[in-house]
Design a protein around this motif. Structure first.
Motif, PDB file in Angstrom:
ATOM      1  N   GLU A  10      35.965  37.739  38.088  1.00  0.00           N
ATOM      2  CA  GLU A  10      37.149  38.272  37.394  1.00  0.00           C
ATOM      3  C   GLU A  10      36.801  38.528  35.930  1.00  0.00           C
ATOM      4  O   GLU A  10      36.262  37.642  35.259  1.00  0.00           O
ATOM      5  N   ASP A  11      37.109  39.718  35.430  1.00  0.00           N
ATOM      6  CA  ASP A  11      36.757  40.052  34.049  1.00  0.00           C
ATOM      7  C   ASP A  11      37.860  39.708  33.052  1.00  0.00           C
ATOM      8  O   ASP A  11      37.611  39.629  31.858  1.00  0.00           O
ATOM      9  N   ASP A  54      37.881  40.201  42.110  1.00  0.00           N
ATOM     10  CA  ASP A  54      38.712  41.209  41.462  1.00  0.00           C
ATOM     11  C   ASP A  54      38.132  42.593  41.799  1.00  0.00           C
ATOM     12  O   ASP A  54      36.922  42.782  41.782  1.00  0.00           O
ATOM     13  N   GLN A  56      39.128  45.512  40.204  1.00  0.00           N
ATOM     14  CA  GLN A  56      38.950  46.278  38.958  1.00  0.00           C
ATOM     15  C   GLN A  56      38.033  45.538  38.006  1.00  0.00           C
ATOM     16  O   GLN A  56      38.471  44.699  37.212  1.00  0.00           O
ATOM     17  N   LEU A  57      36.751  45.851  38.112  1.00  0.00           N
ATOM     18  CA  LEU A  57      35.746  45.255  37.245  1.00  0.00           C
ATOM     19  C   LEU A  57      35.011  46.370  36.515  1.00  0.00           C
ATOM     20  O   LEU A  57      34.842  47.459  37.073  1.00  0.00           O
ATOM     21  N   LYS A 106      47.690  41.319  42.917  1.00  0.00           N
ATOM     22  CA  LYS A 106      48.040  40.930  41.550  1.00  0.00           C
ATOM     23  C   LYS A 106      49.424  41.462  41.223  1.00  0.00           C
ATOM     24  O   LYS A 106      49.743  42.574  41.625  1.00  0.00           O
TER      25      LYS A 106
HETATM   26 MN    MN Z   1      39.805  43.211  36.299  1.00  0.00          MN
END
Ligand code: MN
Length: 135
Positions: A10-11, A54, A56-57, A106
């Motif tokens: 996770e970013d 996640d 969206q990285l 999310k």
């Molecule tokens: Mn993300």
């Protein structure tokens, strides 16, 4: 006793903190990775029991991370749970197609999150015995 380990890729610091907090509180060990490449390297080195990924990285998105993990013999069987921001059916399918075992949307719902994770770890759902009576 084997303490099960979850690798969280996770970013976003806030999301990472929240997921780590909840997982640790439920008795799991957590390893953190902030980008896809680190996630792959750590997964291959530490062989976690489950990977929370996640989608969206930056640089390498979660789909690509999942595809690469599935090509590696050592980690091929580890369940991967995608975390997607979108409630769109297409993203779920894309995540499953990339090799993910399941997905969580999310923002993470603290009420169901831990149950979901433990279910993916193959634990019986303790909460199933609590009857949900209509009020
Ligand atoms: Mn993300």
């Amino acid at each position: 006793m084997h303490i099960e380990t979850v690798l969280v890729i996770e970013d976003n610091e806030q999301n990472l903190y929240l997921a780590t907090y909840m997982l640790q509180k439920s008795g799991l060990r957590v390893i953190e990775a902030r980008n896809g490449q680190d996630g792959i390297d750590i997964a291959c080195r530490d062989l976690p029991d489950l990977i929370l990924l996640d989608i969206q990285l930056p640089v390498m998105d979660g789909y690509e991370v999942a595809r690469r993990l599935r090509r590696k013999e050592a980690v091929r069987e580890i369940p991967i749970i995608a975390v997607t921001s979108y409630a769109m059916a297409g993203d779920r399918e894309k995540a499953l197609e990339a090799g993910c075992t399941g997905y969580i949307e999310k923002p993470i719902n603290p009420v169901s999150f831990i149950d979901d994770i433990h279910r993916y770890l193959g634990h019986a759902q303790e909460t199933a015995s609590i009857d949900k009576e209509p009020k």
